[in-house]
Design a protein around this motif. Structure first.
Motif, PDB file in Angstrom:
ATOM      1  N   SER A   1     -50.583  39.139 -36.232  1.00 34.57           N
ATOM      2  CA  SER A   1     -51.310  40.019 -35.324  1.00 34.57           C
ATOM      3  C   SER A   1     -52.552  40.582 -35.999  1.00 34.57           C
ATOM      4  N   GLY A   2     -53.532  40.985 -35.186  1.00 24.65           N
ATOM      5  CA  GLY A   2     -54.723  41.589 -35.752  1.00 24.65           C
ATOM      6  C   GLY A   2     -55.903  41.514 -34.799  1.00 24.65           C
ATOM      7  N   ILE A   3     -57.066  41.912 -35.304  1.00 23.00           N
ATOM      8  CA  ILE A   3     -58.303  41.872 -34.543  1.00 23.00           C
ATOM      9  C   ILE A   3     -59.201  40.775 -35.106  1.00 23.00           C
ATOM     10  N   VAL A   4     -59.755  39.948 -34.227  1.00 23.75           N
ATOM     11  CA  VAL A   4     -60.611  38.849 -34.670  1.00 23.75           C
ATOM     12  C   VAL A   4     -61.884  39.418 -35.306  1.00 23.75           C
ATOM     13  N   ASN A   5     -62.137  39.015 -36.532  1.00 24.52           N
ATOM     14  CA  ASN A   5     -63.279  39.537 -37.289  1.00 24.52           C
ATOM     15  C   ASN A   5     -64.443  38.555 -37.323  1.00 24.52           C
ATOM     16  N   LYS A   6     -64.129  37.266 -37.479  1.00 22.69           N
ATOM     17  CA  LYS A   6     -65.180  36.246 -37.560  1.00 22.69           C
ATOM     18  C   LYS A   6     -64.736  34.980 -36.851  1.00 22.69           C
TER      19      LYS A   6
ATOM     20  N   GLN B   1     -61.445  23.458 -43.289  1.00 15.76           N
ATOM     21  CA  GLN B   1     -62.577  24.348 -42.986  1.00 15.76           C
ATOM     22  C   GLN B   1     -62.105  25.552 -42.175  1.00 15.76           C
ATOM     23  N   LYS B   2     -62.634  26.748 -42.492  1.00 19.75           N
ATOM     24  CA  LYS B   2     -62.290  27.951 -41.754  1.00 19.75           C
ATOM     25  C   LYS B   2     -62.835  27.883 -40.333  1.00 19.75           C
ATOM     26  N   LEU B   3     -61.985  28.248 -39.377  1.00 13.91           N
ATOM     27  CA  LEU B   3     -62.396  28.262 -37.972  1.00 13.91           C
ATOM     28  C   LEU B   3     -62.521  29.687 -37.440  1.00 13.91           C
ATOM     29  N   VAL B   4     -61.565  30.528 -37.783  1.00  9.41           N
ATOM     30  CA  VAL B   4     -61.565  31.907 -37.285  1.00  9.41           C
ATOM     31  C   VAL B   4     -60.764  32.768 -38.258  1.00  9.41           C
ATOM     32  N   GLU B   5     -61.125  34.059 -38.306  1.00  7.95           N
ATOM     33  CA  GLU B   5     -60.496  34.956 -39.274  1.00  7.95           C
ATOM     34  C   GLU B   5     -60.246  36.324 -38.644  1.00  7.95           C
ATOM     35  N   LEU B   6     -59.079  36.882 -38.906  1.00 12.86           N
ATOM     36  CA  LEU B   6     -58.761  38.237 -38.483  1.00 12.86           C
ATOM     37  C   LEU B   6     -59.256  39.232 -39.538  1.00 12.86           C
ATOM     38  N   GLN B   7     -59.348  40.500 -39.160  1.00 12.11           N
ATOM     39  CA  GLN B   7     -59.667  41.539 -40.136  1.00 12.11           C
ATOM     40  C   GLN B   7     -58.563  41.561 -41.199  1.00 12.11           C
TER      41      GLN B   7
END
Length: 250
Positions: A39-44, A57-63
């Motif tokens: 769980s979390g908030i999408v940061n990037k 490769q990074k696709l999406v990251e949470l805080q």
């Protein structure tokens, strides 16, 4: 001359082959629905629809600043444990050389300190691995080289562990497969390696390929068996029909 001979060989093979009608749909060779399991908030968000990505490769990251800090603390703890072990081992080895000259209880203290230092290393390594796993849960990385074909996440979105959902769909970039369906009565005839000639809906060109896989079951609802043909560059979701060429019993 060589091309003429090859063409004649193909023609003769076709004349000596029976044709089994088949329909097909086109799927990506690889595809995956990607979701967070934390769980979390999408940061990037690093990619968009149609982005071509590499495996890992990074696709999406949470805080995750708190988890990054915890990981750094775990790394420092491991480094501290390694230093402690280094000197505990030196003390133990020095005492081992004069073991017969010193009190046994004193020697045991050095041995105990050395053994505790080794245990501390194991504990520190386990904690580091755990903190790394927590951080990894805040990232989604590409599982293989591919292209993003669906995206349903933006910066600021809340991801809940109670309502995990797909945030990206990824498929292989150019590798595709035809999912053929043919009548089950031909189950003894169709084999891996059989040639297939086919057309894709909206394209008059006749393509050829070879069966790479035959599914080991028949669908009880439509009495069809599936097979696969490896292809490239077609749009996923297209369909068509064609013929599987098998040796003529006659």
């Amino acid at each position: 001359m060589t091309r003429i001979i090859l063409s004649l060989m193909v023609l003769m093979a076709s004349l000596n082959a029976a044709e089994i009608y088949a329909t097909f749909s086109i799927e990506a060779k690889k595809s995956a629905n990607l979701a967070f399991y934390s769980s979390g908030i999408v940061n990037k968000v690093f990619v968009d629809v149609s982005s071509r990505v590499k495996k890992g490769q990074k696709l999406v990251e949470l805080q995750n600043d708190d988890l990054k800090a915890s990981l750094q603390i775990a790394k420092a703890s491991l480094k501290d444990a390694e230093v402690t072990l280094k000197y505990a081992k030196k003390d133990y080895e020095r005492q081992l050389l004069i073991k017969d000259l010193i009190d046994e209880a004193k020697f045991d203290k050095y041995l105990l300190t050395y053994e505790k230092a080794k245990v501390a290393i194991v504990r520190a390594e386990a904690n580091l691995a755990y903190q790394q796993s927590l951080l990894d849960r805040t990232l989604i990385k590409a599982p293989f080289d591919g292209v993003i074909f669906e995206k349903s996440v933006e910066v600021g979105d809340v991801v809940s562990g109670m309502m995990l959902r797909t945030v990206f769909k990824i498929q292989s970039q150019i590798d595709r497969k035809l999912i053929l369906e043919f009548d089950q009565k031909y189950w003894k005839k169709v084999r891996i390696g059989n040639s297939v000639k086919y057309t894709v809906n909206g394209d008059k060109k006749v393509y050829t390929g070879k069966i790479s896989k035959v599914y080991p079951y028949a669908n009880s609802e439509n009495r069809k068996i599936k097979a696969e043909v490896k292809v490239k560059n077609f749009i996923v979701g297209l369909f068509g029909d064609g013929y599987i060429l098998v040796p003529d019993d006659k």
